[in-house]
Design an enzyme around this catalytic site. Sequence first.
Site, PDB file in Angstrom:
ATOM      1  N   HIS A  89       0.833  -1.190   0.166  1.00 45.23           N
ATOM      2  CA  HIS A  89       0.072  -0.145   0.002  1.00 45.23           C
ATOM      3  C   HIS A  89       0.702   1.174   0.036  1.00 45.23           C
ATOM      4  CE1 HIS A  89      -3.815  -2.027   0.903  1.00 45.23           C
ATOM      5  NE2 HIS A  89      -3.279  -2.809   1.392  1.00 45.23           N
ATOM      6  N   ASN A  94     -10.353  -2.775   2.509  1.00 43.29           N
ATOM      7  CA  ASN A  94     -10.129  -2.830   1.169  1.00 43.29           C
ATOM      8  C   ASN A  94     -11.314  -2.623   0.351  1.00 43.29           C
ATOM      9  OD1 ASN A  94      -7.255  -3.354   1.423  1.00 43.29           O
ATOM     10  ND2 ASN A  94      -7.307  -5.441   1.231  1.00 43.29           N
TER      11      ASN A  94
END
Length: 707
Positions: free
Chosen positions: A93, A166
């Site tokens: 990420h 997510n």
Amino acid sequence: MAKSPAIRKTADKPRSTPSTTPSPDTQRGNGDELQQQAGGDHPVMTTQLGIPIADNQNSLRDTPRGPTLLEDFILREKITHFDHERIPERIVHARGTAAHGYFELTESLAEFTTARVLTEVGVQTPVFTRFSTVAGGAGSVDTPRDVRGFAVKLYTQEGNWDIVGNNIPVFFIQDAMKFPDLVHAVKMEPDRGYPQAGSAHDTFWDFVSLMPETLHMVMWAMSDRTIPRSLRMIEGFGVHSFRLVNAEGKSTFVKFHWRPKLGIQSTVWDEAVKLQAADNDYHRRDLFEAIEAGNYPEWDFAVQLFTEEDAAKFPFDHLDATKLIPEELVPLRTIGRMVLNRWPDNFFAETEQVAYCPANVPPGVDFSNDPLLQGRLFSYLDTQLSRLGGPNFAQIPVNAPKCPFHNMQRDGHMQMQVPKGRVNYEPSSLQGDTPRASLAQGFKHFAERPADDGAKGRVRAESFADHYSQARMFFRSQSEVEQAHMASAIVFELSKVATVHVREAVVGHLQHVDAALAQRVADGLGMDALPPAPAAAVQPQDMPLSPALRIIDRMKPTLEGRCVGLLVDDGSNAKSVATFKKAVEKAGATVKIVAPKVGGAKMDDGSRLPADGQLAGTPSTVFDAVASILSTEMGNKLSREAAAVDWFRDAFGHLKAIGACPGSQAIVQAAGIEPDAGVMDPKDSKAFIAAAQTRQWDREPKVRTLA
Ligand code: HDD
């Protein structure tokens, strides 16, 4: 002209080399002169320690052409700080984009939890939300096929609550033990250092082929969810089951959902690929521009609530993060909303330094025994120690709580607080104002029953053994178009896998998901025979389908939040441009003018319309729909311009509405477009708006062969 101190010094002490002529750099002016040139009320530049700086252009030289002096503390401080400007990027990420905003509760969950943020209706809780891709580095592109991180930090009055989720409700693996392996497999291969930001390579699919638990999330990853149109149009999921705990200590399981007010919308794969060339920062820019324009993105916050008894009846184990709870089984209850309305002042200070951790929960929220979540509770705090350099990262403004906080933690690298007094321990009797734990207000862990389901050991519960049923349910729940996109995505990815036995093994697993899908993929890969399916630990079941998992049916037919590109050139009809723009803007979209020159075009009434983008640098991929208002002369001229022809060709290929005026017909023909219901004269703005609210799915078989 004022000279820099270095020049003055040299001039005082002439050397054999003439040196009093200012260098081109010194001619740019220094100190007070620059200050005056810039205008405004500028503060005097200083070193970090506040020493005023007279010249920020020239280092201190022994002579104008001699060596630089070590004595130059101003130069040394500046360079030293610069040398240390970077910190380690996130392991996953790393590429992210964030914004400030607020969460507002619309329905109280007081029956289920003591958490004030979930019981005080109408209270606005500040949030900082960071979206990210997973695999690529911090400088990678915004639009690879990848899962999007959706991490929300709620600064509640009872401490920070991080929902670190997510845009997909399930995960690749069941146990945190496998996370480093998964991430190693998906990131660039360690010997060659590529591919960046993509899963289409041997190591990822090798891992998939050997870990059938990944199959369900792989189906999601191959769906259009992983090529979103905008971060404003993605869903967010807390993924794991958490607990809500009420005043009586009773626990209810909960799954968290964020639902975009603009609806979910994705790109098509060819468009996502071309966007990587058109604009590396497509999603970041889109979010920035929306917030700057006051079009604040908004999400509903919804929960799925269920008890231990409900869970016992599910045909899957909700503690297994590779499983979702269909909303047809446990409906979603909308209880709040999140609005993002402020862009960070500084990318590094906020977006880069923000530290999320799923272990940050307020009293009244607690964890489940999901083994993936349990591992995460450790990992995030740990990673910040090396990423942010020490134990005081919670004092960085973006990480600090906005409620009072007191404890006896002291010292450490970069300590910013100056605690007073001699007491830094507890209990103590020397000071009246030291913090004490509070049984009444403090966090109470849910008092769980002792596990009676077996002995301690490195085990995977048998209830986690079914790896295919939900993958099947997800695939079969999709519309025909989405299924074709998924099959084609798998073919694309596996076509990038050089190792034949890996391709075969994956197709073997697909047989358990859906035999027809396996056959389509095998055909797409040019396989002569269907590889055998591996033995399945548990035979897949046919679960009831969940149409709620589709995107296309749930796309909102709206122009809200969308962007339309309008191509003009010299001689375009000013009135038609104004009428078109007004109608489309009224429908909610932004209109951007594109012209061969950035200075714009001279309209037929003599006025100049400035362009928002130059044609060569603003392909139609960055728009949701396109239109042109051109004179026949300019249309004919542009039909020999590749950028103009591609503009229309790509818009057609990406299933977008095209408002092509009569003057543009030569370009439309050069682009090989066979007009359909999605191609019309922009004069018919009603028809254009109706078509631009969606994609022209019927057109797809005409423009590409899908698996
Ligand atoms: Fe993670 C970052 C989401 C499993 C370890 N993760 C990270 C971020 C998101 C997620 C959104 C970025 C936060 C930000 O914007 O700064 N991760 C998930 C989800 C998971 C998940 C939804 C499964 C349901 N993660 C997971 C596991 C582990 C980690 C099982 C380790 C055992 N994740 C990390 C990390 C990161 C991270 C290495 C990298 C940077 C950071 O934490 O702050 O600790």
